[in-house]
Write an enzyme that holds these catalytic residues in place. Sequence first.
Site: not given
Ligand code: THU
Length: 132
Positions: A43, A45, A54, A56, A87, A90
């Site tokens: 991920n 940000e 994310c 994925e 999520c 994704c």
């Molecule tokens: N996140 C993912 O990368 N994958 C998931 O399956 C769930 C959430 C990330 C998004 C964000 O950067 C952090 O986790 C918190 O939500």
Amino acid sequence: MMKEDSYLPLLLEVMTRAYAPYSKFAVGAVIRSTSGALYTGANVENAAYPQGWCAETSALAAMIMAGDTRLAEIAVIAAGQDICTPCGGCRQKIREFADPDARVLCYGPEGLRATYTLGELLPHAFGPDHLL
Ligand code: THU
């Protein structure tokens, strides 16, 4: 199909690449395509919080950029008590490149926590077939 625990070392490495200074919730993902190749993602940000993406999604982008188009299974890792499933957004992105029987393997740092099919996580999905 890969032996389920064999993703763990790669997932642990990939998770360290996460850029998650805001949530502090690092996630890693490994896609195995139908060709057998592996694609990784974490991920990423940024300061405008909703604009992050994310693990994925990162891994899907790597797969597409390599010229592969079909996902056979995806493994996801995160720490924390609860099982980290992809999520909703994704799930839809994965659906674009995978059949409903594709496996979604959810790991914690200690190993595999749960296995689902994409169809279980995204039942009655809207997909590319709807636009044919
Ligand atoms: N996140 C993912 O990368 N994958 C998931 O399956 C769930 C959430 C990330 C998004 C964000 O950067 C952090 O986790 C918190 O939500």
